[in-house]
Design an enzyme around this catalytic site. Sequence first.
Site, PDB file in Angstrom:
ATOM      1  N   GLY A   1      -2.918   2.313   3.056  1.00 61.77           N
ATOM      2  CA  GLY A   1      -2.347   1.826   1.812  1.00 61.77           C
ATOM      3  C   GLY A   1      -0.859   1.572   1.983  1.00 61.77           C
TER       4      GLY A   1
ATOM      5  CD  GLU B   1      -1.220  -2.453   2.087  1.00 59.47           C
ATOM      6  OE1 GLU B   1      -0.207  -2.848   1.443  1.00 59.47           O
ATOM      7  OE2 GLU B   1      -2.226  -2.008   1.523  1.00 59.47           O
TER       8      GLU B   1
END
Length: 445
Positions: free
Chosen positions: A149, A206
């Site tokens: 995340g 990410e």
Amino acid sequence: MRRSMLGRLAVAACSLSLLTAFAPAGGDGGGASGGPGSGTSYKKVGYFTQWGVYGRDFQVRDLEANGSAGKLTHINYAFGNVSADGRCFTGNVPGEADAWADYARPLDAADSVDGVADTVDQPLAGNFNQLRELKAKHPGLKVLISLGGWSWSTHFSDAALTPASRKAFVASCIDLYIKGDLPQDGTRGGAGAAAGVFDGIDLDWEWPGSAGDTDTTYRPEDKRNFTELVKEFRTQLDAYARSQKRRTKYELTAFVPTAPAKIDAGFDVRRIMRDLDFVNLQGYDFHVSGEPRTAQQSALYARGDFSVHGTVEAWKRRGAPAHKLVVGMPFYGQGWTGVSGGGDGMGQPAAGPAPATWAAGYEDYKALKKLAESGAYQVHRDRRGGHAWLFDGTTLWTYDDPWVLRAKADYVREHRLGGAMFWSLDADTADGELMTAVERGLRGS
């Protein structure tokens, strides 16, 4: 994906220079043999947030109550973290891990999927046990642990750096989530406590090779290392499945970006798609409320701007099979206040993010629906572009409603893509309005 999505504001603003033009096009029938167009069912992947059980009071049981559980094929549990020494881990570390929510928190009968209260001596409680109970009611449902995340991708680059670090990292994730060897937390946890909860792993790094959150490390060699990391996960997951004589393999997926520059910096598309079962495409946050002007955040088509169609085409051009592309769809909106310039508010200067329930500029669909029904806001639709927004003359929210999601579901079918993904399930209405719209759209009914 977010844990928090606020960190993306600066990144999205910097990404504007990366825009490429994508014009609307008709369905291409481009699915590979064996894809949904050949009769295979579509993926319907919903992210369940670990922290949603607190302020939002959204429990796993609510997926049964609102009808979503019977419509989903996959639940991605968000998120698992990666430690500074490159291992999957859990514990009770504020801002870093929440074993209490994951597997220690007892639930009463009213909040339990099976209607039975947890006992003090059972080794698995919390969200993990509820997901196990939900799978018992829906045997075809798969649950994946999503790693990383926005906020928890900090150490991915280090974990993927060398063959030895990759091997150790993957082994630790399999031990913790697939074998279910949880740290002992009072009577909770222990060897095999969570065995059978998770059916695979979702990689939400990410971003490999380009900037993410402010403390996230990235390197030019991340692209190569991510490819090798995916291969290592595939190898170890398959080996463990064979050792257990498992009839179906453990699934391996990834959340991937929309910006072509980020794709090229971090993803060897042809190679990773050999080992990944499918990828969840970023289909939202094309523009965010930290930008100085209002703009669409999730349009299906947008000439000269990011769009769902542009994202699909970018991945296909780089070698991704259409049937392995799952389109991300937002169950939330991005909002601005102090909007000037008149008209319908789109593309106008704004003072800043709009006030909202949980974070400025970010609001759940269930709250935006109430604004739309209040009479204070006008609903605007770009029927060619496939997006919608609310505007009251001062405040604007760009979001996906059932009309938009139906158009996107039609697009998935027309282009023979892999299915739809949703961030996040706790933002839907109490009767699962958005989930129902997508599911019906994918059925063509």
